[in-house]
Design an enzyme around this catalytic site. Structure first.
Site, PDB file in Angstrom:
ATOM      1  N   ASN A   9       0.808  -1.203   0.050  1.00 48.65           N
ATOM      2  CA  ASN A   9      -0.010   0.006  -0.069  1.00 48.65           C
ATOM      3  C   ASN A   9       0.976   1.049  -0.026  1.00 48.65           C
ATOM      4  OD1 ASN A   9      -1.878   2.155   0.560  1.00 48.65           O
ATOM      5  ND2 ASN A   9      -2.173   1.338   2.415  1.00 48.65           N
ATOM      6  N   TRP A  10       1.238   1.875  -1.273  1.00 40.66           N
ATOM      7  CA  TRP A  10       2.089   2.991  -1.412  1.00 40.66           C
ATOM      8  C   TRP A  10       1.556   4.223  -0.617  1.00 40.66           C
ATOM      9  CZ3 TRP A  10       4.170   2.953  -7.001  1.00 40.66           C
ATOM     10  CH2 TRP A  10       5.283   1.757  -7.158  1.00 40.66           C
ATOM     11  N   LYS A  11       0.180   4.242  -0.286  1.00 44.66           N
ATOM     12  CA  LYS A  11      -0.452   5.447   0.206  1.00 44.66           C
ATOM     13  C   LYS A  11      -0.196   6.681  -0.510  1.00 44.66           C
ATOM     14  CE  LYS A  11      -0.358   3.320   4.784  1.00 44.66           C
ATOM     15  NZ  LYS A  11       0.139   3.345   6.139  1.00 44.66           N
ATOM     16  N   HIS A  94      -9.659   1.143   4.691  1.00 38.23           N
ATOM     17  CA  HIS A  94      -8.124   1.312   5.611  1.00 38.23           C
ATOM     18  C   HIS A  94      -8.525   2.367   6.557  1.00 38.23           C
ATOM     19  CE1 HIS A  94      -4.240   2.517   6.323  1.00 38.23           C
ATOM     20  NE2 HIS A  94      -4.061   1.264   5.782  1.00 38.23           N
ATOM     21  N   GLU A 164      -5.421  -4.993  10.365  1.00 37.08           N
ATOM     22  CA  GLU A 164      -4.430  -4.005  10.559  1.00 37.08           C
ATOM     23  C   GLU A 164      -4.663  -3.328  11.811  1.00 37.08           C
ATOM     24  OE1 GLU A 164      -2.275  -2.789   6.785  1.00 37.08           O
ATOM     25  OE2 GLU A 164      -4.039  -1.338   7.065  1.00 37.08           O
ATOM     26  N   GLY A 170       2.186   2.510  10.946  1.00 38.06           N
ATOM     27  CA  GLY A 170       2.780   3.901  10.591  1.00 38.06           C
ATOM     28  C   GLY A 170       3.960   4.097  11.591  1.00 38.06           C
ATOM     29  N   SER A 212       3.551  -1.933  10.499  1.00 37.19           N
ATOM     30  CA  SER A 212       4.845  -1.940  10.771  1.00 37.19           C
ATOM     31  C   SER A 212       5.586  -3.230  10.561  1.00 37.19           C
ATOM     32  CB  SER A 212       5.105  -1.607  12.224  1.00 37.19           C
ATOM     33  OG  SER A 212       4.572  -0.278  12.565  1.00 37.19           O
ATOM     34  N   GLY A 233       2.878  -1.022   4.377  1.00 31.00           N
ATOM     35  CA  GLY A 233       3.203   0.308   3.783  1.00 31.00           C
ATOM     36  C   GLY A 233       4.507   0.642   3.716  1.00 31.00           C
TER      37      GLY A 233
HETATM   38  P1  13P Z   1       2.994   0.498   7.693  1.00 33.66           P
HETATM   39  O1  13P Z   1       3.526  -0.900   7.214  1.00 33.66           O
HETATM   40  O2  13P Z   1       3.793   1.516   7.317  1.00 33.66           O
HETATM   41  O3  13P Z   1       2.974   0.427   9.152  1.00 33.66           O
HETATM   42  O4  13P Z   1       1.555   0.762   7.271  1.00 33.66           O
HETATM   43  C1  13P Z   1       0.850  -0.468   7.501  1.00 33.66           C
HETATM   44  C2  13P Z   1      -0.596  -0.027   6.549  1.00 33.66           C
HETATM   45  O5  13P Z   1      -1.443   0.557   6.881  1.00 33.66           O
HETATM   46  C3  13P Z   1      -0.843  -0.734   5.202  1.00 33.66           C
HETATM   47  O6  13P Z   1      -1.974  -0.556   4.884  1.00 33.66           O
END
Ligand code: 13P
Length: 255
Positions: A9-11, A94, A164, A170, A212, A233
């Site tokens: 998930n590149w956000k 999400h 999640e 994050g 994470s 992420g």
């Molecule tokens: P991180 O892996 O950066 O904690 O993000 C997880 C996430 O929200 C994936 O959708």
């Protein structure tokens, strides 16, 4: 055993289409047979990435979708649009979107719109925090039951559930979940699905972990945590880390 799936998930990253293309090309080289890899990129990049080419091991996904087919919904993207250039997956629900006001009902309608368009929903569920009385389990159950409420039971097995926990996501996360916590939740999620369908279906649904997750703990989440893969992420923005996690998942196949 379900086929492993590693989803990025590149956000709202990276900053330019050039960087996105470069990252996608590097990731493409690191995919392997036997493990599904998916990159959920920002919508403006999907078309260019599609041109670079998806393979049987690497697919593209969106990060969100609107449940309506068309109309006056400024800034939104429909499942029909995604389907028109053959995007195979989309994240729904999400926690970063739930925080912007997306409800369980919205998510159910999005899951329906996606499945009608033959797009696999990656349904994100997770509690904001944990309490000693275990109330968070009610939150998880309500999220699952609602997300699956509008689609026929016969297609439950095609969806992906991404557990999640919000507190684990994050750079500001409290901490990652432990593989034992992940295992407990995988069992609980399957039980919730089984209660509204049957055990066979509950075991066929891929339940993955996100929050994470990284190269160091990926093996533990797959082995001890019983996760069918990851929704990554930060680790998906680095081709080497993403590729390494795919490799760990491929080793895990033989176990
Ligand atoms: P991180 O892996 O950066 O904690 O993000 C997880 C996430 O929200 C994936 O959708």
């Amino acid at each position: 055993m379900n086929k492993k799936i590693i989803i990025g998930n590149w956000k709202m990253n990276p900053n330019s289409v050039l960087e996105a293309e470069k990252l996608f090309k590097s990731i493409k080289k690191l995919t392997v047979k036997g493990v599904d890899a998916v990159i959920c990129a920002p919508s403006p990049f999907l078309s260019n990435l599609k041109k670079i080419g998806v393979t049987t091991n690497l697919a593209l996904g969106a990060q969100n979708v609107h449940f309506e087919k068309e109309g006056a919904y400024t800034g939104e993207v429909s499942a029909t649009m995604l389907n028109s250039f053959k995007i195979n997956y989309s994240i729904v629900g999400h926690s970063e979107r739930r925080a912007m006001g997306e409800s369980n009902d919205d998510i159910a309608k999005k899951v329906l719109a996606l499945t009608k368009n033959k797009i696999i929903p990656i349904i994100c569920i997770g509690e904001k925090d944990r309490d000693h009385s275990g109330f968070y389990l009610h939150t998880i159950k309500a999220q699952i039951v609602s997300a699956l409420s509008l689609i026929p039971k016969t297609i439950f097995k095609s969806v992906i559930i991404a557990y999640e926990p919000v507190w684990a996501i994050g750079a500001n996360a409290e901490r990652p979940a432990t593989p034992a916590e992940c295992h407990e939740m995988v069992i609980f999620i399957r039980k919730c699905i089984s209660d509204i369908s049957n055990t066979q279906t509950a075991h066929a649904v891929r339940v993955i972990y996100g929050g994470s997750a990284n190269v160091e703990d990926a093996g533990l989440f797959l082995n001890d945590g019983m996760a069918d893969g990851f929704l990554l992420g930060r680790a998906s923005l680095n081709a080497k880390s993403f590729g390494e996690i795919i490799k760990i998942a491929s080793i895990n196949i033989s176990k």
